[in-house]
Design a protein around this motif. Structure first.
Motif, PDB file in Angstrom:
ATOM      1  N   GLY A  34       0.820  -1.212   0.000  1.00 56.75           N
ATOM      2  CA  GLY A  34       0.000   0.000   0.000  1.00 56.75           C
ATOM      3  C   GLY A  34       0.851   1.257   0.000  1.00 56.75           C
ATOM      4  O   GLY A  34       0.519   2.248  -0.660  1.00 56.75           O
ATOM      5  N   VAL A  35       1.956   1.220   0.738  1.00 56.52           N
ATOM      6  CA  VAL A  35       2.888   2.359   0.745  1.00 56.52           C
ATOM      7  C   VAL A  35       3.493   2.532  -0.646  1.00 56.52           C
ATOM      8  O   VAL A  35       3.620   3.657  -1.144  1.00 56.52           O
ATOM      9  N   MET A  36       3.828   1.424  -1.282  1.00 55.11           N
ATOM     10  CA  MET A  36       4.366   1.504  -2.645  1.00 55.11           C
ATOM     11  C   MET A  36       3.331   2.070  -3.606  1.00 55.11           C
ATOM     12  O   MET A  36       3.657   2.897  -4.462  1.00 55.11           O
ATOM     13  N   GLY A  37       2.093   1.624  -3.487  1.00 50.99           N
ATOM     14  CA  GLY A  37       1.029   2.146  -4.346  1.00 50.99           C
ATOM     15  C   GLY A  37       0.807   3.632  -4.138  1.00 50.99           C
ATOM     16  O   GLY A  37       0.563   4.376  -5.093  1.00 50.99           O
ATOM     17  N   GLY A  38       0.913   4.063  -2.882  1.00 54.78           N
ATOM     18  CA  GLY A  38       0.773   5.488  -2.592  1.00 54.78           C
ATOM     19  C   GLY A  38       1.901   6.320  -3.167  1.00 54.78           C
ATOM     20  O   GLY A  38       1.717   7.491  -3.482  1.00 54.78           O
ATOM     21  N   ILE A  45       0.595   9.968 -12.293  1.00 58.10           N
ATOM     22  CA  ILE A  45      -0.177  11.163 -12.632  1.00 58.10           C
ATOM     23  C   ILE A  45       0.744  12.271 -13.136  1.00 58.10           C
ATOM     24  O   ILE A  45       0.385  13.006 -14.057  1.00 58.10           O
ATOM     25  N   ALA A  46       1.944  12.372 -12.568  1.00 55.60           N
ATOM     26  CA  ALA A  46       2.891  13.402 -13.011  1.00 55.60           C
ATOM     27  C   ALA A  46       3.318  13.194 -14.464  1.00 55.60           C
ATOM     28  O   ALA A  46       3.614  14.156 -15.166  1.00 55.60           O
ATOM     29  N   ARG A  47       3.345  11.946 -14.911  1.00 55.44           N
ATOM     30  CA  ARG A  47       3.696  11.661 -16.303  1.00 55.44           C
ATOM     31  C   ARG A  47       2.529  11.869 -17.257  1.00 55.44           C
ATOM     32  O   ARG A  47       2.693  11.815 -18.467  1.00 55.44           O
ATOM     33  N   GLY A  48       1.321  12.074 -16.708  1.00 59.19           N
ATOM     34  CA  GLY A  48       0.172  12.363 -17.551  1.00 59.19           C
ATOM     35  C   GLY A  48      -0.694  11.159 -17.865  1.00 59.19           C
ATOM     36  O   GLY A  48      -1.600  11.258 -18.688  1.00 59.19           O
ATOM     37  N   TYR A  49      -0.448  10.038 -17.229  1.00 63.55           N
ATOM     38  CA  TYR A  49      -1.229   8.831 -17.486  1.00 63.55           C
ATOM     39  C   TYR A  49      -2.377   8.725 -16.482  1.00 63.55           C
ATOM     40  O   TYR A  49      -2.428   7.830 -15.646  1.00 63.55           O
ATOM     41  N   VAL A  50      -3.325   9.641 -16.591  1.00 62.36           N
ATOM     42  CA  VAL A  50      -4.418   9.698 -15.630  1.00 62.36           C
ATOM     43  C   VAL A  50      -5.338   8.489 -15.791  1.00 62.36           C
ATOM     44  O   VAL A  50      -5.867   7.970 -14.808  1.00 62.36           O
ATOM     45  N   LEU A  56      -5.617   1.853 -11.793  1.00 60.09           N
ATOM     46  CA  LEU A  56      -4.898   1.365 -10.610  1.00 60.09           C
ATOM     47  C   LEU A  56      -5.631   1.696  -9.319  1.00 60.09           C
ATOM     48  O   LEU A  56      -5.591   0.918  -8.369  1.00 60.09           O
ATOM     49  N   ALA A  57      -6.300   2.837  -9.293  1.00 58.34           N
ATOM     50  CA  ALA A  57      -7.060   3.208  -8.102  1.00 58.34           C
ATOM     51  C   ALA A  57      -8.209   2.232  -7.858  1.00 58.34           C
ATOM     52  O   ALA A  57      -8.646   2.060  -6.728  1.00 58.34           O
ATOM     53  N   ILE A  58      -8.683   1.585  -8.904  1.00 60.63           N
ATOM     54  CA  ILE A  58      -9.735   0.572  -8.759  1.00 60.63           C
ATOM     55  C   ILE A  58      -9.131  -0.800  -8.477  1.00 60.63           C
ATOM     56  O   ILE A  58      -9.620  -1.550  -7.636  1.00 60.63           O
ATOM     57  N   ILE A  59      -8.046  -1.135  -9.154  1.00 59.05           N
ATOM     58  CA  ILE A  59      -7.466  -2.479  -9.059  1.00 59.05           C
ATOM     59  C   ILE A  59      -6.755  -2.713  -7.730  1.00 59.05           C
ATOM     60  O   ILE A  59      -6.880  -3.793  -7.144  1.00 59.05           O
ATOM     61  N   ILE A  60      -6.008  -1.748  -7.233  1.00 56.64           N
ATOM     62  CA  ILE A  60      -5.207  -1.955  -6.016  1.00 56.64           C
ATOM     63  C   ILE A  60      -6.074  -2.305  -4.805  1.00 56.64           C
ATOM     64  O   ILE A  60      -5.782  -3.285  -4.120  1.00 56.64           O
ATOM     65  N   PRO A  61      -7.150  -1.574  -4.509  1.00 54.94           N
ATOM     66  CA  PRO A  61      -7.961  -1.984  -3.343  1.00 54.94           C
ATOM     67  C   PRO A  61      -8.651  -3.330  -3.541  1.00 54.94           C
ATOM     68  O   PRO A  61      -8.769  -4.109  -2.590  1.00 54.94           O
ATOM     69  N   LEU A  62      -9.096  -3.621  -4.758  1.00 55.77           N
ATOM     70  CA  LEU A  62      -9.732  -4.920  -5.005  1.00 55.77           C
ATOM     71  C   LEU A  62      -8.752  -6.063  -4.823  1.00 55.77           C
ATOM     72  O   LEU A  62      -9.089  -7.099  -4.235  1.00 55.77           O
ATOM     73  N   SER A  63      -7.533  -5.897  -5.297  1.00 55.12           N
ATOM     74  CA  SER A  63      -6.545  -6.961  -5.123  1.00 55.12           C
ATOM     75  C   SER A  63      -6.174  -7.127  -3.648  1.00 55.12           C
ATOM     76  O   SER A  63      -5.912  -8.240  -3.194  1.00 55.12           O
ATOM     77  N   THR A  64      -6.192  -6.036  -2.896  1.00 47.03           N
ATOM     78  CA  THR A  64      -5.928  -6.132  -1.461  1.00 47.03           C
ATOM     79  C   THR A  64      -7.004  -6.949  -0.763  1.00 47.03           C
ATOM     80  O   THR A  64      -6.708  -7.775   0.099  1.00 47.03           O
TER      81      THR A  64
END
Length: 76
Positions: A34-38, A45-50, A56-64
């Motif tokens: 979770g720290v890595m994901g944060g 987002i800084a690279r522009g891949y919103v 990832l914001a959907i996949i990371i919590p579901l995989s957790t």
């Protein structure tokens, strides 16, 4: 200022990765991931891949949730 933010996020990802590598408890590994994901999310987002950040914001919590269920089955 933006470079400082990127460096701090990279440090956060490295700390999470090192901590996940040394941790033995599966729940501790989840916290480290979770720290890595944060740390990775602002870099994406800084690279522009919103769109990828939204996915990832959907996949990371579901995989957790799935991993927590697997850890619970292993204990019983």
């Amino acid at each position: 200022m933006m470079i400082l933010l990127i460096v701090l996020c990279c440090i956060m990802v490295l700390i999470g990765g090192i901590y996940a590598g040394y941790a033995r408890d599966p729940y501790t590994k989840l916290i480290a991931l979770g720290v890595m994901g944060g740390g990775v999310m602002p870099l994406i987002i800084a690279r522009g891949y919103v769109d990828i950040a939204v996915a990832l914001a959907i996949i990371i919590p579901l995989s957790t949730i799935f991993v927590l269920q697997l850890c619970k089955k292993g204990v019983a």
